[in-house]
Scaffold this motif. Sequence first.
Motif, PDB file in Angstrom:
ATOM      1  N   UNK A  86     -19.928  23.218 -20.641  1.00  0.00           N
ATOM      2  CA  UNK A  86     -19.366  24.434 -20.083  1.00  0.00           C
ATOM      3  C   UNK A  86     -20.209  25.676 -20.182  1.00  0.00           C
ATOM      4  N   UNK A  87     -21.469  25.581 -20.616  1.00  0.00           N
ATOM      5  CA  UNK A  87     -22.297  26.776 -20.729  1.00  0.00           C
ATOM      6  C   UNK A  87     -22.814  27.258 -19.377  1.00  0.00           C
ATOM      7  N   UNK A  88     -22.914  26.352 -18.405  1.00  0.00           N
ATOM      8  CA  UNK A  88     -23.438  26.737 -17.090  1.00  0.00           C
ATOM      9  C   UNK A  88     -22.404  27.522 -16.291  1.00  0.00           C
ATOM     10  N   UNK A  89     -22.733  28.749 -15.918  1.00  0.00           N
ATOM     11  CA  UNK A  89     -21.789  29.591 -15.173  1.00  0.00           C
ATOM     12  C   UNK A  89     -21.673  29.156 -13.713  1.00  0.00           C
ATOM     13  N   UNK A  90     -22.725  28.570 -13.147  1.00  0.00           N
ATOM     14  CA  UNK A  90     -22.701  28.165 -11.739  1.00  0.00           C
ATOM     15  C   UNK A  90     -21.689  27.056 -11.510  1.00  0.00           C
ATOM     16  N   UNK A  91     -21.720  26.038 -12.361  1.00  0.00           N
ATOM     17  CA  UNK A  91     -20.820  24.895 -12.184  1.00  0.00           C
ATOM     18  C   UNK A  91     -19.366  25.301 -12.347  1.00  0.00           C
ATOM     19  N   UNK A  92     -19.074  26.255 -13.219  1.00  0.00           N
ATOM     20  CA  UNK A  92     -17.699  26.686 -13.450  1.00  0.00           C
ATOM     21  C   UNK A  92     -17.050  27.231 -12.184  1.00  0.00           C
ATOM     22  N   UNK A  93     -17.866  27.771 -11.292  1.00  0.00           N
ATOM     23  CA  UNK A  93     -17.329  28.363 -10.061  1.00  0.00           C
ATOM     24  C   UNK A  93     -16.828  27.319  -9.073  1.00  0.00           C
ATOM     25  N   UNK A  94     -17.137  26.049  -9.322  1.00  0.00           N
ATOM     26  CA  UNK A  94     -16.795  25.004  -8.354  1.00  0.00           C
ATOM     27  C   UNK A  94     -16.012  23.845  -8.953  1.00  0.00           C
ATOM     28  N   UNK A  95     -15.729  23.862 -10.236  1.00  0.00           N
ATOM     29  CA  UNK A  95     -15.027  22.747 -10.871  1.00  0.00           C
ATOM     30  C   UNK A  95     -13.584  23.144 -11.162  1.00  0.00           C
ATOM     31  N   UNK A  96     -12.610  22.543 -10.475  1.00  0.00           N
ATOM     32  CA  UNK A  96     -11.193  22.827 -10.752  1.00  0.00           C
ATOM     33  C   UNK A  96     -10.817  22.389 -12.167  1.00  0.00           C
ATOM     34  N   UNK A  97      -9.765  22.990 -12.687  1.00  0.00           N
ATOM     35  CA  UNK A  97      -9.272  22.659 -14.020  1.00  0.00           C
ATOM     36  C   UNK A  97      -7.746  22.716 -14.020  1.00  0.00           C
ATOM     37  N   UNK A  98      -7.149  22.195 -15.058  1.00  0.00           N
ATOM     38  CA  UNK A  98      -5.695  22.231 -15.163  1.00  0.00           C
ATOM     39  C   UNK A  98      -5.211  23.668 -15.351  1.00  0.00           C
ATOM     40  N   UNK A  99      -4.051  23.961 -14.784  1.00  0.00           N
ATOM     41  CA  UNK A  99      -3.490  25.298 -14.913  1.00  0.00           C
ATOM     42  C   UNK A  99      -2.944  25.532 -16.324  1.00  0.00           C
ATOM     43  N   UNK A 100      -3.043  26.773 -16.778  1.00  0.00           N
ATOM     44  CA  UNK A 100      -2.338  27.169 -17.983  1.00  0.00           C
ATOM     45  C   UNK A 100      -0.852  27.334 -17.647  1.00  0.00           C
ATOM     46  N   UNK A 101      -0.003  27.200 -18.639  1.00  0.00           N
ATOM     47  CA  UNK A 101       1.439  27.269 -18.400  1.00  0.00           C
ATOM     48  C   UNK A 101       1.859  28.612 -17.816  1.00  0.00           C
ATOM     49  N   UNK A 102       1.159  29.689 -18.205  1.00  0.00           N
ATOM     50  CA  UNK A 102       1.543  31.000 -17.685  1.00  0.00           C
ATOM     51  C   UNK A 102       1.102  31.200 -16.238  1.00  0.00           C
ATOM     52  N   UNK A 103       0.347  30.225 -15.682  1.00  0.00           N
ATOM     53  CA  UNK A 103      -0.085  30.284 -14.285  1.00  0.00           C
ATOM     54  C   UNK A 103       0.567  29.188 -13.440  1.00  0.00           C
ATOM     55  N   UNK A 104       1.537  28.500 -14.000  1.00  0.00           N
ATOM     56  CA  UNK A 104       2.283  27.489 -13.250  1.00  0.00           C
ATOM     57  C   UNK A 104       3.355  28.220 -12.440  1.00  0.00           C
ATOM     58  N   UNK A 105       2.982  28.670 -11.258  1.00  0.00           N
ATOM     59  CA  UNK A 105       3.851  29.540 -10.469  1.00  0.00           C
ATOM     60  C   UNK A 105       5.108  28.826  -9.976  1.00  0.00           C
ATOM     61  N   UNK A 106       5.023  27.523  -9.753  1.00  0.00           N
ATOM     62  CA  UNK A 106       6.204  26.785  -9.305  1.00  0.00           C
ATOM     63  C   UNK A 106       7.261  26.759 -10.397  1.00  0.00           C
ATOM     64  N   UNK A 107       6.840  26.511 -11.632  1.00  0.00           N
ATOM     65  CA  UNK A 107       7.786  26.508 -12.751  1.00  0.00           C
ATOM     66  C   UNK A 107       8.381  27.898 -12.952  1.00  0.00           C
ATOM     67  N   UNK A 108       7.555  28.923 -12.811  1.00  0.00           N
ATOM     68  CA  UNK A 108       8.037  30.303 -12.968  1.00  0.00           C
ATOM     69  C   UNK A 108       9.060  30.629 -11.879  1.00  0.00           C
ATOM     70  N   UNK A 109       8.749  30.239 -10.629  1.00  0.00           N
ATOM     71  CA  UNK A 109       9.648  30.519  -9.512  1.00  0.00           C
ATOM     72  C   UNK A 109      10.960  29.762  -9.650  1.00  0.00           C
ATOM     73  N   UNK A 110      10.906  28.526 -10.131  1.00  0.00           N
ATOM     74  CA  UNK A 110      12.126  27.741 -10.318  1.00  0.00           C
ATOM     75  C   UNK A 110      13.023  28.349 -11.373  1.00  0.00           C
ATOM     76  N   UNK A 111      12.428  28.879 -12.447  1.00  0.00           N
ATOM     77  CA  UNK A 111      13.225  29.530 -13.487  1.00  0.00           C
ATOM     78  C   UNK A 111      13.901  30.786 -12.940  1.00  0.00           C
ATOM     79  N   UNK A 112      13.154  31.537 -12.118  1.00  0.00           N
ATOM     80  CA  UNK A 112      13.724  32.744 -11.521  1.00  0.00           C
ATOM     81  C   UNK A 112      14.879  32.422 -10.574  1.00  0.00           C
ATOM     82  N   UNK A 113      14.753  31.314  -9.834  1.00  0.00           N
ATOM     83  CA  UNK A 113      15.822  30.902  -8.936  1.00  0.00           C
ATOM     84  C   UNK A 113      17.073  30.486  -9.704  1.00  0.00           C
ATOM     85  N   UNK A 114      16.872  29.852 -10.861  1.00  0.00           N
ATOM     86  CA  UNK A 114      18.021  29.434 -11.673  1.00  0.00           C
ATOM     87  C   UNK A 114      18.783  30.637 -12.223  1.00  0.00           C
ATOM     88  N   UNK A 115      18.009  31.675 -12.571  1.00  0.00           N
ATOM     89  CA  UNK A 115      18.641  32.888 -13.067  1.00  0.00           C
ATOM     90  C   UNK A 115      19.411  33.591 -11.953  1.00  0.00           C
TER      91      UNK A 115
END
Length: 294
Positions: free
Chosen positions: A265-294
């Motif tokens: 992970x030291x190479x900055x160039x490769x980081x710009x093109x390699x997808x990664x798993x989302x953090x929980x605070x960026x899981x927008x579908x889960x966030x939107x579903x919670x808001x709909x339940x409320x």
Amino acid sequence: MAERQKEKKKQSKKRGSGQRLEAWKQALQMELREHKSSFLVFSVLRLLVVVTMVLQFFNGNYENVYVCFLTLLLLVVPSLVQVTMKVELPTGLEIVMLLFVFSAEILGEINAFYIRIPAWDTILHTLNGFLMAAIGFSLVDILNRHERFSFQMSPVFMAVVAFCFSMTIGVLWEFFEWGMDMFFHLDMQKDTVLHTISSVALNPGGQNIPVVITGIRDMSIDGQSLGLGGYLDIGLYDTMKDLFVNFIGAVVFSAVGFFYVKSRGKGSFAKRFIPRLKNKDRDFLAIAEKEEEI
């Protein structure tokens, strides 16, 4: 009584499906607007596609209107993938993917860049090889770093998988082009004018020895000259050229990915093109579903 319960179940299912749909819409909007730079590129490209669609409609080019509509859908795919698969596409990769779609469909097909600029198709296929290797690499990298798996794959193995994934996508695309040309006569595999050919079919003795013809300046069908200045090859050279430049793009990113894993992970160039798993605070579908339940 039973009928009332059935009716309540139907109504609850309708409300549930409506809430899920609203959650999807909200999550997609949040995903599109997450990064200002990619959202700006998306907005500009979408506006250009809409303008092109209107012009093509008034010009009576209804096939191009369909291409524009398809392009609008394809521009949303990167965000849709992120919401559905819970992965984070780097901003650089997302922008390149958006520009790739616009360049292939609007510039390449509608504005005939494939004809006007001979290297246009080559550039896009090279970029496709690069991008598909990045996606293939990320799939293995996510698996390799997942907490549920105890094994570790070597950088060489990950690079090979990325390369094979990219080449497989390239081959499948060429199958698609061939199918479109064979059954719908679209000429997606652009033809090539040659001045030298060799074929065993021209051997007068029927031997497996190719006959070479050089200096071809024209060819005719039923005695009528085609005026091409040479022999017309039907798609073969274009297909092999596309696969070769896809190979180059795949090799380049596989090498980049190899050194990225080596240095972890030291190479900055490769980081710009390699997808990664989302953090929980960026899981927008889960966030939107919670808001709909409320």
